[in-house]
Design a protein around this motif. Structure first.
Motif, short mmCIF file in Angstrom:
data_model
loop_
_atom_site.label_atom_id
_atom_site.label_comp_id
_atom_site.label_asym_id
_atom_site.label_seq_id
_atom_site.Cartn_x
_atom_site.Cartn_y
_atom_site.Cartn_z
N GLN A 145 16.45 12.91 1.10
CA GLN A 145 17.20 12.65 -0.13
C GLN A 145 16.92 11.22 -0.58
OE1 GLN A 145 21.41 13.59 0.22
NE2 GLN A 145 20.95 14.90 1.96
N LEU A 146 16.98 11.00 -1.88
CA LEU A 146 16.84 9.65 -2.41
C LEU A 146 18.18 8.94 -2.30
CD1 LEU A 146 14.65 10.37 -5.53
CD2 LEU A 146 14.00 9.05 -3.51
N ILE A 147 18.16 7.74 -1.72
CA ILE A 147 19.38 6.97 -1.46
C ILE A 147 19.14 5.53 -1.93
CG2 ILE A 147 20.91 6.13 0.38
CD1 ILE A 147 20.99 9.13 0.21
N LEU A 176 0.81 -1.21 0.00
CA LEU A 176 0.00 0.00 0.00
C LEU A 176 0.85 1.26 0.00
CD1 LEU A 176 -2.54 -1.13 2.71
CD2 LEU A 176 -2.92 -1.02 0.27
N PHE A 177 2.00 1.18 0.63
CA PHE A 177 2.87 2.33 0.78
C PHE A 177 4.24 1.97 0.25
CE2 PHE A 177 -0.25 2.44 4.23
CZ PHE A 177 -0.83 3.67 3.99
N ALA A 178 5.09 2.96 0.09
CA ALA A 178 6.46 2.70 -0.33
C ALA A 178 7.15 1.81 0.70
CB ALA A 178 7.22 4.02 -0.47
N PRO A 197 16.00 -0.67 -3.54
CA PRO A 197 15.75 0.35 -4.56
C PRO A 197 15.87 1.74 -3.93
CG PRO A 197 13.70 -0.62 -3.81
CD PRO A 197 14.81 -1.40 -3.15
N TYR A 198 15.81 2.77 -4.75
CA TYR A 198 15.86 4.13 -4.22
C TYR A 198 14.75 4.32 -3.19
CZ TYR A 198 19.36 5.94 -7.40
OH TYR A 198 20.53 6.18 -8.06
#
Length: 181
Positions: A91-93, A2-4, A99-100
């Motif tokens: 920040q995307l890591i 449902l969520f990231a 995955p990011y």
């Protein structure tokens, strides 16, 4: 899902951390228990294995419990306070074959800082999606644990401590006793 992935992990580990502060005893009695918790919830980054770190993680629990106990405005205030206090900078890591995803503090930040910010970011996603009602208390009357309902049909009622089984067994026994002459 449902969520990231990082949102779900943040919510699940926050609930688990809150539940280590229980009426049944201290769930993080020592550094070894914290080590097991960190491994079980796959926390990456710095982990000092010290009493100072253990105390900081324990001190975070009442603040996180407020995410389950408060109304919308209280939850938003707690989230904003945590993000501001720890100077979160999303920040995307990508790391460890993941995955990011979003990190808002460096991986070398203290463990309690990372736990606080991960929980705050995850709950922020719930608030933004009008899904805050997924943060719940266990439905067993004498259990003080919290849970995150990630089911599609919003049906989860019991924590991970076997409360659902206990309630079912008690109901079965009560039905059986009621049928006896």
């Amino acid at each position: 899902m449902l969520f990231a992935h990082d949102t779900e992990c943040g919510l699940i580990s926050a609930a688990a951390l809150v539940n280590t502060d229980s009426q049944d005893g201290e769930g993080l009695p020592d550094i070894a228990a914290l080590d097991r918790f960190v491994a079980a919830h796959r926390w990456s980054g710095r982990h000092a294995h010290t009493e100072v770190e253990l105390r900081a993680v324990r001190a975070l629990r009442p603040r996180l419990r407020r995410l389950w106990d408060g109304d919308l405005h209280t939850v938003v205030a707690v989230v904003n306070d945590l993000l501001r206090e720890y100077r979160a900078l999303p920040q995307l890591i990508r790391h460890d074959d993941q995955p990011y995803h979003v990190h808002a503090v460096p991986r070398d930040a203290p463990l309690a800082t990372r736990m606080a910010v991960e929980a705050a970011m995850a709950v922020a996603d719930l608030v933004r999606g009008d899904e805050l009602d997924r943060l719940r208390h266990c439905a067993r009357p004498d259990c003080a644990n919290v849970l995150v309902d990630l089911s599609k049909n919003r049906s989860r009622r019991f924590c991970e401590a076997g409360c659902g089984n206990r309630v079912a067994v008690n109901a079965y026994r009560a039905r059986k006793a009621a049928r006896r002459p």
